[in-house]
Scaffold this active site. Structure first.
Site, PDB file in Angstrom:
ATOM      1  N   ASP A 115     -19.071   3.686  -7.545  1.00  0.00           N
ATOM      2  CA  ASP A 115     -20.157   3.953  -8.484  1.00  0.00           C
ATOM      3  C   ASP A 115     -19.941   3.135  -9.748  1.00  0.00           C
ATOM      4  OD1 ASP A 115     -18.474   5.572 -10.434  1.00  0.00           O
ATOM      5  OD2 ASP A 115     -18.233   6.777  -8.621  1.00  0.00           O
ATOM      6  N   GLU A 121      -5.460 -19.411  15.771  1.00  0.00           N
ATOM      7  CA  GLU A 121      -5.988 -18.403  14.837  1.00  0.00           C
ATOM      8  C   GLU A 121      -5.407 -18.606  13.438  1.00  0.00           C
ATOM      9  OE1 GLU A 121      -6.742 -14.526  17.700  1.00  0.00           O
ATOM     10  OE2 GLU A 121      -4.691 -15.089  17.220  1.00  0.00           O
ATOM     11  N   ASP A 137       0.848  -1.206   0.000  1.00  0.00           N
ATOM     12  CA  ASP A 137       0.000   0.000   0.000  1.00  0.00           C
ATOM     13  C   ASP A 137       0.878   1.249   0.000  1.00  0.00           C
ATOM     14  OD1 ASP A 137      -2.254   1.927   1.141  1.00  0.00           O
ATOM     15  OD2 ASP A 137      -3.272   0.080   0.570  1.00  0.00           O
ATOM     16  N   ASP A 138       0.342   2.327   0.463  1.00  0.00           N
ATOM     17  CA  ASP A 138       0.994   3.644   0.458  1.00  0.00           C
ATOM     18  C   ASP A 138       2.394   3.593   1.104  1.00  0.00           C
ATOM     19  OD1 ASP A 138       1.358   6.334   0.316  1.00  0.00           O
ATOM     20  OD2 ASP A 138      -0.389   6.878   1.527  1.00  0.00           O
TER      21      ASP A 138
HETATM   22  C1  GLA Z   1      -6.747   5.612   1.857  1.00  0.00           C
HETATM   23  C2  GLA Z   1      -7.210   4.201   1.591  1.00  0.00           C
HETATM   24  C3  GLA Z   1      -6.537   3.239   2.546  1.00  0.00           C
HETATM   25  C4  GLA Z   1      -5.047   3.361   2.377  1.00  0.00           C
HETATM   26  C5  GLA Z   1      -4.606   4.788   2.594  1.00  0.00           C
HETATM   27  C6  GLA Z   1      -3.154   4.983   2.252  1.00  0.00           C
HETATM   28  O1  GLA Z   1      -7.231   6.084   3.066  1.00  0.00           O
HETATM   29  O2  GLA Z   1      -8.587   4.103   1.669  1.00  0.00           O
HETATM   30  O3  GLA Z   1      -6.958   1.928   2.293  1.00  0.00           O
HETATM   31  O4  GLA Z   1      -4.680   2.924   1.090  1.00  0.00           O
HETATM   32  O5  GLA Z   1      -5.344   5.692   1.800  1.00  0.00           O
HETATM   33  O6  GLA Z   1      -2.726   6.273   2.428  1.00  0.00           O
END
Ligand code: GLA
Length: 729
Positions: free
Chosen positions: A534, A614, A366-367
């Site tokens: 959408d 888990e 992710d980010d």
């Molecule tokens: C948004 C997205 C999250 C994540 C952050 C990263 O809020 O919805 O899932 O990817 O950005 O900055």
């Protein structure tokens, strides 16, 4: 099937179970005569009654006939500035400054297949699966021509609509509004349902009787928004999941929209839906045309459940362009809630390794992987790999992930820029803001002017090396703020009213390029979770991160509301850690799994932090999802209770179209001591079949399960869950 009665100018659209009709009357006004359950046909203008109504004026050609007024007649696409005082579908400013648009019928034709719209999302269908009706209207003075397009997806009971406006006159025209849809009901008594909320709590249904006057929802945020969804329902006031006449209307558009309903003085109801007129003004030069985004209608005589299932089928088969084409999607793990911005290659590989061992198949970074992106205040726009975190770039990391047997995916936010970025320092004029004004910031970021081709080209070239990374199979396309100070340095003052829409067209253009050059990539949409959920985005991104809220209990509501229009396979849904980051609530792993599995399933946590038991549960969840993927993702969805009622349980089911297989999911609510016994009545099963329960010895007849129900066990503890897998023998 489209029946074109040119002689009487009656045009009838039949889907398998519904009929829609319009007629151009003797004055060439296009009247809407019927939309409802399928009927034989004939000229249904007999349903329209005429009377002399005070203060409802008469068009010139009506002469002495005071019973003929546009203010009263049900119209197919209402003009503006003339004698109809209800909601206009179109508003325009002509060269002389007048604002009268009086549309009259000039012709109609039927075409094979379903029309497409250049640069705009649209339902698609094979030549044999659909037909198009094109109806032409014209304003005799301005020579503004309006083409109404109807795409009839007969087998899906869906009617898609689009509108093209052509300036056949000699002077420019300024379009102030071009709705995608106008739908009149003569005899009302309807409820309006809208899907409203906020960031991290999207698409909660709101239902209220349509009252006299205008009511509606919309967005002027530049995206379709967390606050209101471009999907609305009109239904009979006693309609429920399984009974009552319901009409759903969706707009395939990801920018500013407005959906308005008006109950007239005579209790008729008009729905108008399209691009929001606020901030909108499009100059149409002679010979030029403007196309409004597509809208789609479904009518269900048998309740909201059937309406939703019709939308789901149509969306799955005729809107989603899924690169996996029905093949199972990989179970993914996303790094966000596990690492946020604090990671390096070693940490990522460790997260991936833990997940791979439990059956997870796709690792999504992710980010935080690019530029100086060590927090959410900097770096957007700098789409080069941060080698302090990922030495050697993406490729060595991807190789290590692939060596674990996993696919690799990555996060991007192409429409945005931080002031603290190389991109902004080099191109400060690429952000949307009128000269001389300070920009409003959102999440410390600005919005790039995607109406400009050179800005999009630059971003695309910057992203290309990332998208070309060998082994990349998935992209999460995010958008994390609303648009403000919308003004483009590239357009003259009189065209600034076009920027919002050109921005959306720019986003679609870039997404289309990604698809053209990287057709194997699965792109998941995101906008701070579900702020751009959408039909327009779904055309480009076949799944969308449903909400930043991963709390399973809140997700029951969010996914429930989302399901009124959009199928489960489109809703990104992840199991995250507890206590939940958004609500602080602790819910069992079982429940988190059941809820996330009813969407595009994944995890978003450090699975290494789980204990042995888990981890076994996670293995079981991934294996179960893989085995039953088709049922969950392609099956018919039945809402069995409403989580907003705070009742003893929330339940839903995924049922195969032939009813032979079903997965029933139940999540209990807050428990109370000495609770009453309850039975859950199922739907969609084969009444004659005998069902085996959870692969064991237990058998139940389908008719009993549907008529009497399945007795639910007593729950100990809040938000426990139960799964019933039923197979007909
Ligand atoms: C948004 C997205 C999250 C994540 C952050 C990263 O809020 O919805 O899932 O990817 O950005 O900055």
């Amino acid at each position: 099937m489209i029946v074109l009665d040119q002689e009487n100018k009656v045009f009838t659209l039949h889907t398998q179970n519904t009929t829609y009709q319009m007629k151009a009357d003797s004055r060439r006004v296009l009247l809407h005569t019927y939309y409802g359950p399928r009927i034989g046909g004939g000229d249904l203008s007999r349903l329209i009654r005429y009377a002399d109504r005070g203060f409802s004026p008469n068009p010139a050609e009506a002469g002495d006939d005071r019973t003929y007024s546009l203010d009263v007649l049900p119209q197919e696409y209402s003009g503006g500035g003339g004698g109809d005082f209800r909601l206009s579908a179109i508003q325009a400013e002509l060269a002389d400054g007048s604002q009268v648009v009086d549309l009259r019928f000039t012709g109609a034709e039927v075409r094979r297949g379903k029309y497409a719209l250049e640069g705009l999302p649209a339902f698609f269908a094979g030549e044999e699966e659909a037909e198009t009706l094109a109806v032409f209207l014209e304003d005799a003075v301005s020579h503004l021509r309006v083409e109404l397009l109807y795409g009839v997806l007969e087998g899906c009971d869906l009617i898609a609509r689009a509108v093209r406006v052509v300036n056949l006159g000699a002077e420019p025209v300024r379009l102030r509004q071009v709705a995608s849809l106008c739908l009149d009901f003569q005899y009302a008594g309807l409820d309006l349902v809208t899907f409203d909320g906020r960031h991290a709590m999207e698409r909660c249904p709101t239902r209220a009787p349509v009252r006299p006057g205008v009511q509606g929802v919309g967005s002027v945020r530049g995206a379709s928004s967390h606050q209101h969804n471009p999907f609305v329902v009109l239904c009979e006031q006693d309609a429920g999941e399984d009974h009552g006449l319901c009409y759903g209307a969706m707009l395939l558009y990801s920018g500013n929209f407005k959906a308005e309903v008006e109950r007239s003085q005579f209790d008729g109801v008009r729905l108008v839906m399209g691009i929001h007129p606020q901030h909108f003004c499009w100059t149409l030069e002679p010979g030029a045309s403007f196309t409004a985004p597509e809208a789609a209608l479904v009518c269900s005589p048998d309740g909201l459940g059937q309406m939703s299932r019709r939308f789901h089928r149509a969306i799955r088969a005729h809107l989603l362009r899924d690169p996996l084409e029905g093949r199972r999607k990989p179970v993914l793990i996303n790094s966000w809630e596990a690492a946020y911005f604090g990671f390096d290659s070693e940490k990522l590989v460790r997260l991936a390794k833990e997940a791979a061992a439990l059956g997870v198949e796709l690792f999504v970074l992710d980010d935080g992987w690019f530029g100086e992106r060590n927090d959410d205040r900097r770096g957007l726009g700098d789409w080069w790999v941060n080698e302090e975190k990922l030495p050697g770039g993406l490729e060595p990391l991807v190789e290590r992930i692939r060596a674990l047997g996993m696919e690799f995916g990555i996060w991007v936010e192409p429409e945005m820029v931080n002031e603290d970025s190389r991109l902004y320092r080099e191109h400060p004029d690429w952000a949307l803001v009128p000269a001389g004004r300070m920009p409003t910031r959102g999440r410390s970021q600005l919005v790039l002017d995607f109406s400009r081709a050179e800005v999009r080209d630059h971003i695309y070239e910057a992203l290309r090396p990332v998208l070309s990374c060998p082994g990349l199979s998935y992209v999460k396309w995010d958008m994390n703020r609303s648009l403000t100070e919308v003004w483009s340095a590239a357009l003259p003052p009189e065209r600034q009213g076009e920027v919002y829409h050109r921005f959306v067209l720019g986003v679609y253009d870039l997404l289309e390029r990604v698809r053209r050059d990287f057709p194997h990539l699965l792109v998941e949409g995101c906008c701070g979770g579900g702020g751009r959920f959408d039909g327009g985005m779904l055309y480009h991104t076949p799944q969308i991160w449903c909400s930043d809220n991963t709390d399973a209990v809140d997700r029951l509501r969010i996914q429930y509301g989302t399901s009124f229009c959009y199928p489960p396979c489109t809703m990104g849904a992840h199991v995250s850690k507890v206590p939940n980051e958004q609500t602080g609530r602790t819910v069992s792993l079982d429940t988190r799994g059941i809820v996330a599995m009813s969407g595009a399933f994944g995890y978003e946590m450090d699975l290494g932090e789980l204990d042995g038991e888990e981890k076994e549960q996670v293995k079981e969840q991934t294996a179960f999802y893989m085995e039953h993927f088709e049922l969950i993702q392609q099956g018919d969805h039945y809402r069995l209770s409403d989580p907003f009622q705070d009742g003893p349980y929330t339940a839903w089911a995924h049922v195969s179209p032939d009813g032979r297989e079903a997965l029933v999911c139940v999540v209990t609510g807050c428990v109370h001591a000495a609770a009453p016994f309850r039975a859950l009545r199922l739907k969609g099963l084969d009444p004659r079949a005998s069902y085996r329960v959870n692969g064991g010895e237990e058998r139940w007849p389908g008719d009993v399960l549907m008529a009497a129900g399945y007795p639910l066990p007593m729950s100990m503890g809040d938000y426990r869950s139960m799964r019933l897998y039923l197979e007909a023998e």
